[in-house]
Design an enzyme around this catalytic site. Structure first.
Site, PDB file in Angstrom:
ATOM      1  N   GLY A  14       0.827  -1.200   0.000  1.00  0.00           N
ATOM      2  CA  GLY A  14       0.000   0.000   0.000  1.00  0.00           C
ATOM      3  C   GLY A  14       0.855   1.240   0.000  1.00  0.00           C
ATOM      4  O   GLY A  14       2.094   1.187   0.011  1.00  0.00           O
ATOM      5  N   GLY A  22       0.781   5.713   1.160  1.00  0.00           N
ATOM      6  CA  GLY A  22       0.122   6.834   1.820  1.00  0.00           C
ATOM      7  C   GLY A  22       0.726   8.127   1.337  1.00  0.00           C
ATOM      8  O   GLY A  22       1.498   8.155   0.370  1.00  0.00           O
ATOM      9  N   SER A  78       3.027   9.873   2.577  1.00  0.00           N
ATOM     10  CA  SER A  78       4.451  10.065   2.809  1.00  0.00           C
ATOM     11  C   SER A  78       5.282   8.804   2.644  1.00  0.00           C
ATOM     12  O   SER A  78       6.492   8.850   2.819  1.00  0.00           O
ATOM     13  CB  SER A  78       4.666  10.605   4.230  1.00  0.00           C
ATOM     14  OG  SER A  78       4.222   9.662   5.185  1.00  0.00           O
ATOM     15  N   LYS A  96       8.305  -0.192   5.637  1.00  0.00           N
ATOM     16  CA  LYS A  96       7.805   1.120   5.238  1.00  0.00           C
ATOM     17  C   LYS A  96       8.968   1.987   4.763  1.00  0.00           C
ATOM     18  O   LYS A  96       9.958   2.163   5.481  1.00  0.00           O
ATOM     19  CB  LYS A  96       7.098   1.791   6.424  1.00  0.00           C
ATOM     20  CG  LYS A  96       6.578   3.191   6.131  1.00  0.00           C
ATOM     21  CD  LYS A  96       5.895   3.759   7.365  1.00  0.00           C
ATOM     22  CE  LYS A  96       5.406   5.179   7.129  1.00  0.00           C
ATOM     23  NZ  LYS A  96       4.753   5.740   8.320  1.00  0.00           N
ATOM     24  N   ASP A 119      -3.202  11.149  13.090  1.00  0.00           N
ATOM     25  CA  ASP A 119      -3.634  10.670  11.771  1.00  0.00           C
ATOM     26  C   ASP A 119      -4.482   9.402  11.929  1.00  0.00           C
ATOM     27  O   ASP A 119      -4.246   8.394  11.257  1.00  0.00           O
ATOM     28  CB  ASP A 119      -2.427  10.394  10.874  1.00  0.00           C
ATOM     29  CG  ASP A 119      -2.816  10.395   9.387  1.00  0.00           C
ATOM     30  OD1 ASP A 119      -3.909  10.901   9.053  1.00  0.00           O
ATOM     31  OD2 ASP A 119      -2.023   9.885   8.571  1.00  0.00           O
TER      32      ASP A 119
END
Length: 708
Positions: free
Chosen positions: A94, A96, A98, A115, A217
């Site tokens: 996935g 996002g 950033s 990540k 967030d």
């Protein structure tokens, strides 16, 4: 040149340079003393060079100290290892605003999520923020950091963060219908549980960490689901740390538009109330099964995208007013995700509770939102909505959270997968009991623990939390401390797990019954254990807790052979206005009081079991029994209640009253104190009297033991 401007100095260079500084400074000092004070020019030169080198070292150390601390928090990965694990970053999970997230397999077969922070202008800030926020946090509903990596590329520094992989993905995949897909979705019960678990995670971040952590967030994409579909809050790249004495902070605006609180655009700063607002938005997503719903006064969805200007504040107020009206009318069922209604397994009281909490969290004025997410957890678990929806008062108090039922203050909640890994899938069994088995385990930090697994259990969610809270609040040196717990739901049952400290000396039965060569011949040790257990039971009874499972297997021995009472998982709580409980209990034959079989439960049941325990320590043998003529009538599988009561009468009349106690005591014992032996036997026989009223309380037992 030591480093390119803006680029980190490699660790091996910094270490070598530190050694170089140490060597140069030492040499200069030695040179100075060898040549004496007369050579002032050499002294001045040496001083200047030493000072310059020292200042340069301090500058470099300060510049890179923060990143070194970050790396030490958890594992330090090498870039090539991550590249190999992720198949050269091809298996994307996935993305996002950033970062990109990739699936990886480490050399030991562990599946991880890697990540990669993408925005170079903010990469360093987000990397450090995420590591600092989550690096030392340990909570069942917060993502666990495995490690990190910094890597220099042609265009600048790249940042990587490694987490456990959750194959069920994020919450949005399970509540929002995907175009052209007929995949699964979370049931209402699962959604309600997720709401509670996210609230617990936020409560921990806001109040139970060394520094207050604002997530900033909260949204479905940042709530992961484990193998049991339990919520795991993730993505701390935008988080902010605050000291406990700060009430608000001023930072650059961040977060996802539709989940951001109104105060972001105001000059007063932000606080944990921003997370609470985002949580309210998340609850609406869970309820509707649809993102960004905004209904007008007629119930029609008028949502507009942010790129189209978004919904006005007035439209949002109208939406919340409409929901409040439907709540007071108890008319919400037709508004929720239609897939849930079709299932027919929706709890309308839980719907009202969740909508009520969402509307409280979405108040425009931050002061009107709940002041503490731990209050929200209590409210959701207890479902206090009954009787308040018509007047719609504020039920979340302004005052500091004081509810001792918040088990997170005392122990942690484990994920079932964690305990499976810690116990190697429950392979190293320490012992069995009627209610379950105990296994040896090793946590991630190397701590040895004992994991007790009870299956099946009849506890409901609320009852389980009350039970855990009572056990977790116990603080006594002779009662095993609950490190944590887990409630694991399978297709057919609920399994309860309790995590305790591990005691390498095992349990009392290993040291008083002749087996495996382990035994203690010192009488003073047994008498001390009798005092320890009596003190523990007195404490429990003062807290209105009945243990109801006292036996040698449940008395552990620490490194100093002090007794620690364990297995409080089946204890019972006595109400403030009650002196007894009428219920059936599952005890161990031979240790249960006669009235226990009839369901009449008081603290005197523990007193009876304690008396049998003292007889075990006195004889050094289980199930000892004599008939009325003094002949052994022991049976391998125990004797009847009637036979044991006759045995107790014989011991009083023919042994204790005639001073024959030492003739029957465990022959392996050395240095037996005659007065203490008589006191122990006399106390045991008082405790096992048939009539509960004739038995002493534990305070009286302690007084007798200490007197002798």
């Amino acid at each position: 040149m030591l480093a390119l401007k803006g680029h980190p100095l490699p660790l091996w260079i910094r270490d070598q340079y530190r050694g170089f500084l140490h060597h140069r400074i030492t040499a200069l000092v030695a040179f100075y003393f060898d040549n004496g004070l007369s050579n002032s020019s050499l002294f001045l030169c040496a001083s200047c060079i030493t000072g310059i080198l020292f200042l340069l070292y301090v500058f470099l150390n300060k510049k890179y100290n923060n990143r070194r601390k970050v790396a030490i928090v958890n594992g330090k990965f090498h870039y090539e290892d991550l590249k190999k694990a992720t198949n050269n970053f091809r298996d994307k999970l996935g993305s996002g605003g950033s970062a990109l997230v990739f699936k990886g397999i480490l050399d030991d077969g562990t599946a991880v999520a890697v990540k990669r922070v993408e925005r170079l202008e903010h990469g360093n800030r987000e990397f450090v923020a995420e590591i600092n926020a989550i690096g030392n946090v340990d909570h069942a509903h917060l993502v666990c950091l495995r490690g990190s990596c910094c890597h220099m590329t042609e265009i600048g520094e790249a940042f990587f963060i490694v987490y456990d992989l959750f194959p069920n993905g994020s919450l949005d995949n399970w509540i929002f219908p995907k175009a052209g897909q007929n995949g699964g979705y979370l049931s209402w019960k699962q959604r309600y549980r997720v709401a509670i678990e996210v609230a617990k995670a936020l409560g921990h971040l806001h109040h139970d960490c060394r520094q207050q952590i604002l997530h900033l967030d909260i949204k479905p994409e940042n709530v992961l689901l484990d193998d049991d579909f339990r919520a795991i809050v993730s993505d701390f790249g935008l988080s902010k740390l605050m000291s406990k004495d700060e009430s608000r902070t001023h930072i650059t605006e961040r977060g996802t538009y539709s989940y951001k609180a109104p105060e972001w655009v105001l000059p007063h700063g932000i606080s944990e109330k921003c997370d609470i607002f985002g949580y309210g938005k998340l609850l609406l997503d869970i309820i509707f099964g649809q993102r960004y719903v905004c209904l007008n006064k007629d119930g029609n969805d008028i949502y507009r995208r942010y790129s189209d200007g978004g919904n006005t504040r007035r439209e949002q107020r109208t939406f919340f007013a409409f929901m409040r009206k439907k709540l007071t009318q108890n008319n919400l069922l037709y508004l929720i995700d239609r897939r849930l209604v079709a299932d027919g397994k929706v709890d309308e009281n839980e719907i009202r509770t969740l909508v009520y909490v969402a509307l409280c969290c979405l108040e425009e004025d931050p002061k009107k939102r709940p002041g503490d997410m731990r209050h929200v957890v209590d409210f959701l678990e207890e479902q206090k909505i009954e009787g308040i929806t018509r007047i719609f008062p504020r039920v979340f108090p302004y005052k500091e959270y004081e509810n001792q039922k918040n088990v997170a203050r005392f122990s942690r909640e484990f994920r079932h997968k964690e305990l499976e890994i810690a116990t190697s899938n429950y392979c190293d069994k320490l012992g069995n009991g009627r209610s379950g088995s105990v296994f040896k385990g090793i946590l991630n930090d190397g701590t040895l623990v004992a994991v007790k697994r009870d299956e099946p259990t009849s506890y409901g969610g609320k009852e389980f939390q009350e039970k855990i809270s009572a056990i977790a609040s116990i603080q006594h040196s002779h009662i095993a401390r609950l490190r944590g717990y887990c409630s694991h739901m399978t297709e057919s049952r609920i399994i309860s797990l309790f995590v305790y400290d591990f005691f390498p000396n095992g349990s009392l039965d290993d040291w008083i019954f002749p087996r495996r060569g382990n035994h203690s011949t010192y009488w003073g040790l047994r008498y001390k254990i009798a005092e320890n257990v009596a003190g523990a039971l007195e404490y429990l009874h003062d807290q209105r807790i009945l243990h109801l499972h006292i036996k040698p297997e449940n008395i552990l021995l620490d490194a100093d052979f002090c007794a620690v009472v364990s297995d409080t998982g089946h204890s019972m709580l006595v109400g403030k206005d009650e002196s007894r409980i009428f219920t059936t209990i599952r005890g161990t034959d031979g240790y249960m009081a006669p009235e226990g079989f009839l369901g009449d439960i008081t603290e005197k049941c523990d007193v009876f079991s304690y008396g049998v325990l003292l007889l075990d320590m006195f004889f050094g043998k289980r199930n000892v029994c004599f008939d009325s003529n003094g002949n052994h009538s022991d049976k391998q599988h125990g004797t009847s209640q009637e036979e044991r009561l006759k045995f107790y009468r014989y011991m009083r009349q023919e042994v204790l009253s005639k001073g024959k106690a030492l003739e029957l005591i465990d022959k392996r014992l050395d240095l037996v104190n005659k007065r203490e032996a008589r006191s122990l036997l006399e106390t045991a026989l008082q405790c096992v009297q048939e009539d509960p009223k004739e038995r002493p309380d534990m305070r009286g037992v302690i007084k007798t033991l200490l007197t002798n």
